[in-house]
Design a protein around this motif. Structure first.
Motif, PDB file in Angstrom:
ATOM      1  N   ASN A  30      43.462  47.329  44.374  1.00 28.53           N
ATOM      2  CA  ASN A  30      44.464  46.554  44.213  1.00 28.53           C
ATOM      3  C   ASN A  30      45.369  46.207  45.976  1.00 28.53           C
ATOM      4  O   ASN A  30      45.058  47.082  46.651  1.00 28.53           O
ATOM      5  CB  ASN A  30      45.604  47.457  43.638  1.00 28.53           C
ATOM      6  CG  ASN A  30      45.180  47.842  42.253  1.00 28.53           C
ATOM      7  OD1 ASN A  30      44.841  47.092  41.353  1.00 28.53           O
ATOM      8  ND2 ASN A  30      44.817  49.340  41.947  1.00 28.53           N
ATOM      9  N   LEU A  31      45.426  45.055  45.808  1.00 29.60           N
ATOM     10  CA  LEU A  31      45.950  44.689  47.108  1.00 29.60           C
ATOM     11  C   LEU A  31      47.401  44.128  47.214  1.00 29.60           C
ATOM     12  O   LEU A  31      48.090  43.498  46.207  1.00 29.60           O
ATOM     13  CB  LEU A  31      45.028  43.229  47.773  1.00 29.60           C
ATOM     14  CG  LEU A  31      43.610  43.704  47.783  1.00 29.60           C
ATOM     15  CD1 LEU A  31      42.851  42.208  47.911  1.00 29.60           C
ATOM     16  CD2 LEU A  31      43.305  44.585  48.863  1.00 29.60           C
ATOM     17  N   ILE A  48      48.958  42.278  44.098  1.00 30.20           N
ATOM     18  CA  ILE A  48      48.260  41.556  42.990  1.00 30.20           C
ATOM     19  C   ILE A  48      47.105  42.644  42.701  1.00 30.20           C
ATOM     20  O   ILE A  48      46.554  43.453  43.510  1.00 30.20           O
ATOM     21  CB  ILE A  48      47.549  40.329  43.369  1.00 30.20           C
ATOM     22  CG1 ILE A  48      46.790  39.761  42.304  1.00 30.20           C
ATOM     23  CG2 ILE A  48      46.490  40.682  44.652  1.00 30.20           C
ATOM     24  CD1 ILE A  48      46.369  38.085  42.620  1.00 30.20           C
ATOM     25  N   SER A  49      46.820  42.845  41.313  1.00 27.98           N
ATOM     26  CA  SER A  49      46.032  43.899  40.952  1.00 27.98           C
ATOM     27  C   SER A  49      44.476  43.399  41.159  1.00 27.98           C
ATOM     28  O   SER A  49      44.435  42.358  41.400  1.00 27.98           O
ATOM     29  CB  SER A  49      46.221  43.979  39.190  1.00 27.98           C
ATOM     30  OG  SER A  49      45.660  42.821  38.591  1.00 27.98           O
ATOM     31  N   ARG A  96      45.421  49.494  47.951  1.00 25.68           N
ATOM     32  CA  ARG A  96      45.416  50.890  47.452  1.00 25.68           C
ATOM     33  C   ARG A  96      44.338  50.851  46.195  1.00 25.68           C
ATOM     34  O   ARG A  96      44.360  49.882  45.611  1.00 25.68           O
ATOM     35  CB  ARG A  96      47.059  51.145  46.751  1.00 25.68           C
ATOM     36  CG  ARG A  96      47.241  50.360  45.602  1.00 25.68           C
ATOM     37  CD  ARG A  96      48.660  50.236  45.190  1.00 25.68           C
ATOM     38  NE  ARG A  96      49.110  50.002  43.892  1.00 25.68           N
ATOM     39  CZ  ARG A  96      48.870  48.623  43.701  1.00 25.68           C
ATOM     40  NH1 ARG A  96      48.834  47.655  44.469  1.00 25.68           N
ATOM     41  NH2 ARG A  96      49.067  48.107  42.294  1.00 25.68           N
ATOM     42  N   ARG A  97      43.912  52.309  46.055  1.00 28.83           N
ATOM     43  CA  ARG A  97      43.245  52.494  44.817  1.00 28.83           C
ATOM     44  C   ARG A  97      44.060  53.059  43.793  1.00 28.83           C
ATOM     45  O   ARG A  97      43.386  52.791  42.421  1.00 28.83           O
ATOM     46  CB  ARG A  97      42.515  53.705  45.131  1.00 28.83           C
ATOM     47  CG  ARG A  97      41.368  53.404  46.474  1.00 28.83           C
ATOM     48  CD  ARG A  97      40.537  52.615  46.075  1.00 28.83           C
ATOM     49  NE  ARG A  97      39.575  52.109  47.144  1.00 28.83           N
ATOM     50  CZ  ARG A  97      38.446  52.850  47.711  1.00 28.83           C
ATOM     51  NH1 ARG A  97      38.139  53.749  46.956  1.00 28.83           N
ATOM     52  NH2 ARG A  97      37.896  52.404  48.581  1.00 28.83           N
ATOM     53  N   SER A 106      53.817  53.406  50.956  1.00 24.58           N
ATOM     54  CA  SER A 106      53.318  54.899  50.793  1.00 24.58           C
ATOM     55  C   SER A 106      52.036  54.988  49.681  1.00 24.58           C
ATOM     56  O   SER A 106      51.251  55.837  49.900  1.00 24.58           O
ATOM     57  CB  SER A 106      54.281  55.995  50.511  1.00 24.58           C
ATOM     58  OG  SER A 106      54.760  55.921  49.254  1.00 24.58           O
ATOM     59  N   ALA A 107      52.161  54.033  48.926  1.00 25.54           N
ATOM     60  CA  ALA A 107      51.088  54.269  48.046  1.00 25.54           C
ATOM     61  C   ALA A 107      49.574  53.482  48.411  1.00 25.54           C
ATOM     62  O   ALA A 107      48.838  53.621  47.885  1.00 25.54           O
ATOM     63  CB  ALA A 107      51.494  53.302  46.653  1.00 25.54           C
ATOM     64  N   TYR A 108      49.531  52.761  49.571  1.00 31.76           N
ATOM     65  CA  TYR A 108      48.838  52.219  50.277  1.00 31.76           C
ATOM     66  C   TYR A 108      47.849  52.700  51.033  1.00 31.76           C
ATOM     67  O   TYR A 108      48.317  53.626  51.860  1.00 31.76           O
ATOM     68  CB  TYR A 108      48.846  50.683  50.641  1.00 31.76           C
ATOM     69  CG  TYR A 108      49.519  49.711  49.798  1.00 31.76           C
ATOM     70  CD1 TYR A 108      50.736  49.905  49.127  1.00 31.76           C
ATOM     71  CD2 TYR A 108      48.560  48.853  49.368  1.00 31.76           C
ATOM     72  CE1 TYR A 108      51.240  48.955  48.159  1.00 31.76           C
ATOM     73  CE2 TYR A 108      49.043  47.852  48.494  1.00 31.76           C
ATOM     74  CZ  TYR A 108      50.101  47.985  47.500  1.00 31.76           C
ATOM     75  OH  TYR A 108      50.665  47.036  46.765  1.00 31.76           O
TER      76      TYR A 108
END
Length: 121
Positions: A30-31, A48-49, A96-97, A106-108
């Protein structure tokens, strides 16, 4: 390890357009795009997913920016139209996964080196 390389930044007049690209190693990530102006915190721009079905935008860019991806090329794009001086910042690509947290830095897990976008008035 995911490597991200941004390109496409530059100097443009207000009202103009730029397209940023980010080449990503690996697949099914996911970018997202973030930006950071001098003296300000890094802020979410768009995400974007991995399949491209879901997109997210900050209110400040909605209707002007479009995020897209080409999984055959492992590349994500940010088309920026109607640029304003307040869009001036270093723009970062991130991967991010996790499924959630699209708008949260923080999610990346991985970040590119950034590309400068300057919009003159």
């Amino acid at each position: 390890q995911v490597q991200l390389v941004e390109s496409g930044g530059g100097l443009v007049q207000a009202g103009g357009s730029l397209r940023l690209s980010c080449a990503a190693s690996g697949r099914r990530n996911n970018l997202g795009w973030f930006r950071q102006a001098p003296g300000k915190e890094r802020e979410f721009v768009a995400a974007i997913s991995w399949g491209g079905a879901a997109t997210y935008y900050a209110d400040t860019v909605k209707g002007r920016f479009t995020i897209s991806r080409d999984n055959a090329l492992n590349t994500v794009y940010l088309q920026m139209n109607s640029l304003k001086p307040e869009d001036t910042a270093v723009y970062y690509c991130a991967a991010r996964r996790s499924i959630g947290g699209a708008t949260m830095p923080s999610a990346y897990d991985y970040w590119g080196q950034g590309t400068q976008v300057t919009v003159s008035s």
